[in-house]
Scaffold this motif. Structure first.
Motif, PDB file in Angstrom:
ATOM      1  N   PRO A 197       0.822  -1.213   0.000  1.00 14.79           N
ATOM      2  CA  PRO A 197       0.000   0.000   0.000  1.00 14.79           C
ATOM      3  C   PRO A 197       0.857   1.265   0.000  1.00 14.79           C
ATOM      4  N   ASN A 198       0.336   2.269  -0.654  1.00 14.57           N
ATOM      5  CA  ASN A 198       0.985   3.573  -0.677  1.00 14.57           C
ATOM      6  C   ASN A 198      -0.101   4.636  -0.593  1.00 14.57           C
ATOM      7  N   ALA A 199       0.275   5.792  -0.072  1.00 15.43           N
ATOM      8  CA  ALA A 199      -0.683   6.895   0.015  1.00 15.43           C
ATOM      9  C   ALA A 199       0.046   8.218  -0.150  1.00 15.43           C
ATOM     10  N   THR A 204      -3.799  14.698  11.267  1.00 14.79           N
ATOM     11  CA  THR A 204      -3.217  15.827  10.540  1.00 14.79           C
ATOM     12  C   THR A 204      -1.732  15.606  10.269  1.00 14.79           C
ATOM     13  N   THR A 205      -0.995  15.178  11.275  1.00 19.36           N
ATOM     14  CA  THR A 205       0.449  14.976  11.112  1.00 19.36           C
ATOM     15  C   THR A 205       0.733  13.887  10.086  1.00 19.36           C
ATOM     16  N   GLU A 206      -0.010  12.795  10.149  1.00 20.00           N
ATOM     17  CA  GLU A 206       0.174  11.700   9.211  1.00 20.00           C
ATOM     18  C   GLU A 206      -0.164  12.134   7.784  1.00 20.00           C
ATOM     19  N   ASP A 247       0.039  15.166   6.600  1.00 19.37           N
ATOM     20  CA  ASP A 247       1.115  16.032   6.147  1.00 19.37           C
ATOM     21  C   ASP A 247       2.336  15.200   5.745  1.00 19.37           C
ATOM     22  N   TYR A 248       2.641  14.184   6.541  1.00 18.33           N
ATOM     23  CA  TYR A 248       3.802  13.325   6.264  1.00 18.33           C
ATOM     24  C   TYR A 248       3.697  12.658   4.892  1.00 18.33           C
ATOM     25  N   VAL A 249       2.545  12.034   4.597  1.00 21.99           N
ATOM     26  CA  VAL A 249       2.442  11.346   3.301  1.00 21.99           C
ATOM     27  C   VAL A 249       2.341  12.342   2.144  1.00 21.99           C
ATOM     28  N   GLY A 250       2.173  13.616   2.469  1.00 24.91           N
ATOM     29  CA  GLY A 250       2.165  14.649   1.439  1.00 24.91           C
ATOM     30  C   GLY A 250       3.533  15.236   1.151  1.00 24.91           C
ATOM     31  N   VAL A 251       4.425  15.183   2.128  1.00 25.75           N
ATOM     32  CA  VAL A 251       5.747  15.793   1.925  1.00 25.75           C
ATOM     33  C   VAL A 251       6.853  14.769   1.690  1.00 25.75           C
ATOM     34  N   ILE A 252       6.587  13.510   1.978  1.00 25.44           N
ATOM     35  CA  ILE A 252       7.574  12.445   1.768  1.00 25.44           C
ATOM     36  C   ILE A 252       7.170  11.638   0.540  1.00 25.44           C
ATOM     37  N   SER A 253       8.122  11.382  -0.337  1.00 23.71           N
ATOM     38  CA  SER A 253       7.849  10.638  -1.563  1.00 23.71           C
ATOM     39  C   SER A 253       8.115   9.149  -1.371  1.00 23.71           C
ATOM     40  N   ALA A 254       7.183   8.319  -1.833  1.00 24.60           N
ATOM     41  CA  ALA A 254       7.381   6.866  -1.806  1.00 24.60           C
ATOM     42  C   ALA A 254       8.446   6.442  -2.806  1.00 24.60           C
ATOM     43  N   ASN A 255       8.809   7.336  -3.725  1.00 26.78           N
ATOM     44  CA  ASN A 255       9.933   7.034  -4.612  1.00 26.78           C
ATOM     45  C   ASN A 255      11.237   6.982  -3.813  1.00 26.78           C
ATOM     46  N   ASN A 256      11.284   7.704  -2.687  1.00 26.84           N
ATOM     47  CA  ASN A 256      12.471   7.742  -1.829  1.00 26.84           C
ATOM     48  C   ASN A 256      12.315   6.933  -0.541  1.00 26.84           C
ATOM     49  N   VAL A 257      11.094   6.849  -0.023  1.00 25.05           N
ATOM     50  CA  VAL A 257      10.797   6.121   1.216  1.00 25.05           C
ATOM     51  C   VAL A 257       9.674   5.128   0.897  1.00 25.05           C
ATOM     52  N   PHE A 264       3.863   4.551   3.936  1.00 25.94           N
ATOM     53  CA  PHE A 264       2.513   4.227   4.415  1.00 25.94           C
ATOM     54  C   PHE A 264       2.596   3.682   5.842  1.00 25.94           C
ATOM     55  N   ALA A 265       3.465   2.720   6.044  1.00 25.93           N
ATOM     56  CA  ALA A 265       3.656   2.129   7.378  1.00 25.93           C
ATOM     57  C   ALA A 265       4.306   3.119   8.338  1.00 25.93           C
ATOM     58  N   LYS A 266       5.269   3.896   7.855  1.00 25.79           N
ATOM     59  CA  LYS A 266       5.928   4.884   8.718  1.00 25.79           C
ATOM     60  C   LYS A 266       4.952   5.952   9.202  1.00 25.79           C
ATOM     61  N   ALA A 267       3.920   6.209   8.414  1.00 24.81           N
ATOM     62  CA  ALA A 267       2.890   7.167   8.823  1.00 24.81           C
ATOM     63  C   ALA A 267       1.985   6.566   9.903  1.00 24.81           C
ATOM     64  N   GLY A 268       2.103   5.264  10.108  1.00 18.82           N
ATOM     65  CA  GLY A 268       1.254   4.596  11.091  1.00 18.82           C
ATOM     66  C   GLY A 268      -0.072   4.144  10.519  1.00 18.82           C
ATOM     67  N   PHE A 269      -0.185   4.129   9.189  1.00 17.25           N
ATOM     68  CA  PHE A 269      -1.418   3.701   8.541  1.00 17.25           C
ATOM     69  C   PHE A 269      -1.466   2.182   8.408  1.00 17.25           C
ATOM     70  N   HIS A 270      -2.671   1.647   8.430  1.00 18.57           N
ATOM     71  CA  HIS A 270      -2.913   0.224   8.242  1.00 18.57           C
ATOM     72  C   HIS A 270      -3.906   0.066   7.100  1.00 18.57           C
ATOM     73  N   ALA A 271      -3.592  -0.832   6.169  1.00 22.22           N
ATOM     74  CA  ALA A 271      -4.441  -1.039   4.997  1.00 22.22           C
ATOM     75  C   ALA A 271      -5.502  -2.091   5.252  1.00 22.22           C
ATOM     76  N   ILE A 272      -6.700  -1.795   4.779  1.00 23.10           N
ATOM     77  CA  ILE A 272      -7.804  -2.745   4.752  1.00 23.10           C
ATOM     78  C   ILE A 272      -8.165  -2.902   3.274  1.00 23.10           C
TER      79      ILE A 272
END
Length: 185
Positions: free
Chosen positions: A28-30, A74-76, A78-88, A92-100
């Motif tokens: 998963p990615n967001a 809000t913090t999460e 912002d995080y997935v908006g400023v950090i690129s999954a191309n680099n990290v 998704f997991a670092k933001a503390g998100f869980h996929a369903i």
């Protein structure tokens, strides 16, 4: 007297949308997108540049979800908006998100975000970044529903982007009744 700002993206409210998709390996990615809106009864319109990992995932899987960011995350958001999954890759997991897994499309619902549109890809313009999705389902956590089973914006506490001040604001206070109060004039 009015002050002129020139051409700026100052539209209020400007929803903070979290776009989620699975990669080809089902990771998963967001990402956060503030450039989106409902464009018809069954369509969502979002601007996503081609270089985003999320855009590549959507094009590969032909499906995605659009969650409304809320005050509690809000913090999460912002995080997935400023950090690129191309680099990290595990942002998704670092933001503390869980996929369903969505029941309706091949895309992840974010467990922590209580309201989401589940969509299939209708079209994408790589030049403009215009992505159009067909809304297949809207899912909401019961904790944001009112006593009649409808979504309660005061419980949702969605956030909006204040582009003029680089800030997030909370939405949700009822100020009137749509399609009714105006009839009293």
């Amino acid at each position: 007297m009015r002050k002129n700002f020139g051409a700026k993206p100052y539209l209020y409210p400007q929803p903070v949308l979290i776009i989620a998709a699975y990669g080809e390996d089902d990771t998963p990615n967001a990402m956060t997108a503030a450039w989106g809106c409902i464009s018809s009864m069954e369509q969502v319109y979002i601007i996503l540049s081609a270089g985003h990992k999320t855009t590549k995932n959507i094009l590969a899987k032909k499906a995605f979800t659009v969650s409304m960011a809320d005050v509690a995350h809000t913090t999460e958001a912002d995080y997935v908006g400023v950090i690129s999954a191309n680099n990290v890759p595990d942002k998704f997991a670092k933001a503390g998100f869980h996929a369903i897994n969505s029941e309706f499309v091949d895309a992840p619902l974010i467990e922590e975000l209580p309201l989401a549109l589940e969509c299939t890809l209708e079209s994408y313009d790589e030049v403009t970044g215009a992505l159009i999705g067909k809304i297949v389902n809207v899912s909401a956590d019961e904790k944001i529903l009112n006593e009649t089973g409808k979504i309660d914006p005061e419980k949702l506490q969605a956030i909006t982007l204040d582009a003029a001040n680089d800030a997030y604001l909370v939405l949700g206070k009822k100020t009137g009744n749509a399609f009714k109060d105006g009839l009293n004039l």
